[in-house]
Design an enzyme around this catalytic site. Structure first.
Site, PDB file in Angstrom:
ATOM      1  CB  CYS A   1      -0.928   0.104   1.078  1.00 62.44           C
ATOM      2  SG  CYS A   1      -2.070  -1.270   1.430  1.00 62.44           S
TER       3      CYS A   1
ATOM      4  NE  ARG B   1       4.710   1.540   0.149  1.00 61.20           N
ATOM      5  CZ  ARG B   1       5.750   1.485   0.842  1.00 61.20           C
ATOM      6  NH1 ARG B   1       6.864   1.782   0.441  1.00 61.20           N
ATOM      7  NH2 ARG B   1       5.685   0.957   1.812  1.00 61.20           N
TER       8      ARG B   1
ATOM      9  CD1 TRP C   1      -0.401  -6.421  -2.924  1.00 58.78           C
ATOM     10  CD2 TRP C   1      -0.789  -7.030  -0.747  1.00 58.78           C
ATOM     11  NE1 TRP C   1      -0.068  -7.710  -2.418  1.00 58.78           N
ATOM     12  CE2 TRP C   1      -0.227  -8.009  -1.264  1.00 58.78           C
ATOM     13  CE3 TRP C   1      -1.205  -7.018   0.589  1.00 58.78           C
ATOM     14  CZ2 TRP C   1      -0.098  -9.200  -0.822  1.00 58.78           C
ATOM     15  CZ3 TRP C   1      -0.981  -8.320   1.108  1.00 58.78           C
ATOM     16  CH2 TRP C   1      -0.431  -9.341   0.766  1.00 58.78           C
TER      17      TRP C   1
ATOM     18  CG  ASN D   1       1.120   0.519   4.605  1.00 61.36           C
ATOM     19  OD1 ASN D   1       1.096  -0.542   4.297  1.00 61.36           O
ATOM     20  ND2 ASN D   1       2.327   0.923   4.224  1.00 61.36           N
ATOM     21  N   GLY D   2      -1.329  -1.156   6.895  1.00 58.69           N
ATOM     22  CA  GLY D   2      -1.005  -2.025   7.798  1.00 58.69           C
ATOM     23  C   GLY D   2      -2.443  -2.896   8.037  1.00 58.69           C
TER      24      GLY D   2
ATOM     25  CD  GLU E   1      16.607 -14.218  -6.266  1.00 58.15           C
ATOM     26  OE1 GLU E   1      15.977 -14.758  -5.363  1.00 58.15           O
ATOM     27  OE2 GLU E   1      16.436 -13.157  -6.981  1.00 58.15           O
TER      28      GLU E   1
ATOM     29  CE  LYS F   1      13.453 -12.193  -8.847  1.00 62.48           C
ATOM     30  NZ  LYS F   1      14.294 -12.121  -7.794  1.00 62.48           N
TER      31      LYS F   1
ATOM     32  CD  GLU G   1       9.575 -12.009  -7.485  1.00 65.39           C
ATOM     33  OE1 GLU G   1       8.963 -11.603  -6.514  1.00 65.39           O
ATOM     34  OE2 GLU G   1      10.781 -12.095  -7.405  1.00 65.39           O
TER      35      GLU G   1
ATOM     36  CG  HIS H   1      17.977 -38.243  -1.243  1.00 63.35           C
ATOM     37  ND1 HIS H   1      18.323 -39.358  -0.815  1.00 63.35           N
ATOM     38  CD2 HIS H   1      19.132 -37.477  -1.342  1.00 63.35           C
ATOM     39  CE1 HIS H   1      19.789 -39.615  -0.738  1.00 63.35           C
ATOM     40  NE2 HIS H   1      20.101 -38.460  -1.161  1.00 63.35           N
TER      41      HIS H   1
ATOM     42  CE  LYS I   1      11.233  -3.661  -4.876  1.00 61.78           C
ATOM     43  NZ  LYS I   1      12.155  -4.835  -5.516  1.00 61.78           N
TER      44      LYS I   1
END
Ligand code: AGP
Length: 606
Positions: A2, A27, A72, A98-99, A481, A485, A488, A504, A601
């Site tokens: 947000c 964000r 968000w 925001n929160g 990583e 990438k 996402e 295994h 983000k």
């Protein structure tokens, strides 16, 4: 997570709010809204992007006071109604938030019993109704906000306006960032400096529990007990141009392409050719203290955690100190044993990630010594730590981390060199690592030149429903990583495994529909890795190898060959082709590269 923007001053607020929201859209981007005060509150909010909001904000939206938000979703699905701002029933108070308000259900029930009518499913709407009640018994909006927040359990960064006080905006922070921007006879507030740098570089960060009152001619800040607090003004060195795509199609490609420069900036002024050590002035530790640690524990989330795994490997190899990395989100909940002779290192590009911040606070409470490896100067995590290393990579806008990931790994190499050279790392090895670090920017340029090949490979493999990524020891965090990438930004399912673990269990998945990206550095484990490739091929699996030399075509369908550095530093370079591979896979699949679905983000909620 947000984005919040607030403005008070002589100009019309709406264009400034919209511009700021655009800068903050990374964000959160499922809905957006603005409210301006001009003989009453005028509001527009929509499900969708900031551009959708801009299309419905009329030119007649005049007024020099306003707040805006890009969302968000946490409580309630993305919709016009759930978008912020939220108004009180009498439309006197407007709030953006925001929160997460944890006791929202309980407060909502009480407010409803008292006659409040809620329009949205959000936790935020309780704030507008609560403040509408406290404002009637208060001498100021600041007092009303403070009184209301005493009843709130949870995290928030908020901005509040009152139609009956058209010259001020009140902001407050607890766990979610708020930064004030000081202009010429105008004041701004935002959840991120990105929204401010076009207007001012003079900023003030609020601490948890603080409330600020902004008027056109200045601001005052208060602690939760109403005592006025003194604040330090910082000058930010990020410019508005840093937030543009700079002619690239996406921020992500811009940020991948910037890496020769950003790595050079992370290294700048930090390598000492006389003693072959790294100078890291921000550590705030003398050599004796630096020698006293017997363990290093690294925490971070997502890609920051994976870069921490590269860091742990570097510290063990160069400094011979036991080191490991753990997701900060796990660490904070498991009541960790905190030891005086352990050095804790928290990693965060944004410096705001709530789980990482909470882990740092838990460590500090237990007396742990915490260093931060952070990109955003003055951010909450940077301020909370005892010392640290700034990345100087410039703002990272695309949701997927690339340049910050690489610079973090480089910062760990510097830290490992520093820890090693006050212990047993020889001057010759110190020099070898310094020289290797200096070669990185040019070698990254060579890897970027492989983009046409990676674009073709991405098109070829992007159709696979699922991909496996494998690596051994130094290669394993690179594989993790790489998988992160890809999933996402392209939404292709990807799994990462240590190469030796394949047999295994996950080998059962391998077949023509599940190609493998194998990280095969030219190190002492090369033969073992080649055996793994043979095992995959024997099961009909396709292999894309990323390493230092092409292998027998019987072992890999495709090879991406990257320049070799020192074996300890090679993971930094091996990660870069995987960024380009993921980028081009996402483009080939028509994804929203910079704003992948469901993500944001800065994850400033738990
Ligand atoms: C990386 O591509 C992700 N978007 C995500 O995993 C990110 O690294 C994580 O949320 C941590 O962010 P931070 O570095 O800002 O703390």
């Amino acid at each position: 997570m947000c984005g919040i923007v607030a403005y008070v001053g002589p100009k019309d607020a709406a264009p400034i709010l919209l511009e700021g929201l655009q800068r903050l859209e990374y964000r959160g981007y499922d809905s957006a809204g603005v409210v301006v005060s001009n003989k009453g509150l005028k509001m527009r909010k929509v499900k969708g992007r900031v551009a959708d909001l801009a299309a419905v904000v009329p030119a007649r939206f005049k007024g020099g006071l306003g707040i805006g938000h890009t969302r968000w979703a946490t409580h309630g699905a993305p919709s016009d109604v759930n978008a912020h701002p939220h108004l009180s029933g009498d439309e006197r108070i407007a709030v953006v938030h925001n929160g997460i308000i944890e006791n929202a259900d309980e407060l909502r029930a009480k407010l409803e019993a008292d006659g409040a009518i809620f329009l949205s499913e959000t936790d935020t709407e309780v704030l507008s109704h609560l403040i509408a009640r406290t404002v009637k018994e208060s001498d100021s909006l600041e007092e009303a906000v403070r009184t209301a927040l005493k009843r709130v359990v949870g995290t928030y960064g908020i901005a509040v306006i009152d139609s009956e006080r058209p010259g001020e905006v009140v902001v407050a922070r607890n766990g979610s960032p708020i930064v004030l921007g000081i202009g010429e006879k105008e004041m701004f507030a935002a959840s991120d400096v990105a929204a401010l740098v076009r207007y001012t570089r003079q900023v003030v960060h609020l601490e948890d529990g603080e409330i600020a009152v902004l008027k056109a001619d200045g601001f005052n800040t208060f602690a939760s007990d109403a005592r006025e607090t003194a604040k330090e003004t910082l000058t930010v060195d990020w410019e508005a141009g840093h937030y543009d795509t700079g002619g690239y199609e996406h921020y992500l490609l811009k940020e991948i392409s910037e890496q020769p420069d950003t790595v050079a900036r992370t290294l700048r002024g930090r390598l000492d050719d006389r003693f072959h050590i790294a100078h890291l002035g921000g550590l705030n530790m003398d050599a004796r203290e630096t020698r006293s640690f017997r363990r290093v524990k690294i925490i971070g989330c997502g890609s920051a955690y994976y870069s921490g795994q590269i860091g742990a490997q570097l510290i063990e190899e160069l400094a011979r100190i036991p080191a490991d990395a753990e997701p900060a989100s796990e660490f904070r909940y498991r009541s960790p044993v905190v030891e005086a002779d352990t050095l804790y290192v928290a990693i965060s590009q944004s410096g705001e990630t709530y789980d990482t911040l909470a882990a740092v606070q838990e460590l500090k409470r237990k007396g742990g010594r915490v260093l931060g490896i952070v990109n955003t100067v003055g951010s909450a995590i940077a301020r909370e730590c005892d010392g640290g290393v700034y990345l100087h990579a410039g703002p990272e806008v695309s949701v997927a981390s690339t340049k910050a990931f690489t610079s973090t790994a480089v910062a760990f190499a510097l830290l490992a060199l520093h820890l090693g050279r006050v212990r047993d790392l020889s001057p010759a090895d110190g020099r070898r690592i310094c020289e290797g670090l200096r070669r990185l920017p040019d070698q990254i340029k060579e890897i970027l030149a492989l983009e046409p090949q990676l674009q073709e490979l991405a098109k070829k493999y992007a159709e696979a429903p699922s991909m496996m990524f494998v690596g051994r020891v130094r290669g394993y965090p690179v594989a993790r990583e790489g998988a992160q990438k890809l999933k996402e930004i392209s939404y292709v399912h990807a799994e990462a495994y240590p190469a030796s673990e394949l047999k295994h269990g996950p080998l059962a998945l391998i077949g023509p529909d599940m190609p493998t990206v194998a990280i095969v550095p030219d190190d002492e484990l090369l033969d073992k890795n080649l055996t793994t490739l043979g095992e995959i091929r024997a099961r009909g699996g396709r292999v894309l190898m990323v390493g230092h030399r092409a292998v027998d075509p019987k072992l890999a369908d495709d090879c991406v060959v990257v320049p070799r550095n020192e074996i300890e530093l090679d993971p930094i370079l091996l990660s870069i082709p995987l960024q380009l591979f993921a980028y081009h896979a996402a483009v080939a699949l028509g994804r929203d590269v910079d704003k992948p679905r469901n993500l944001a983000k800065s994850v400033t909620v738990e």
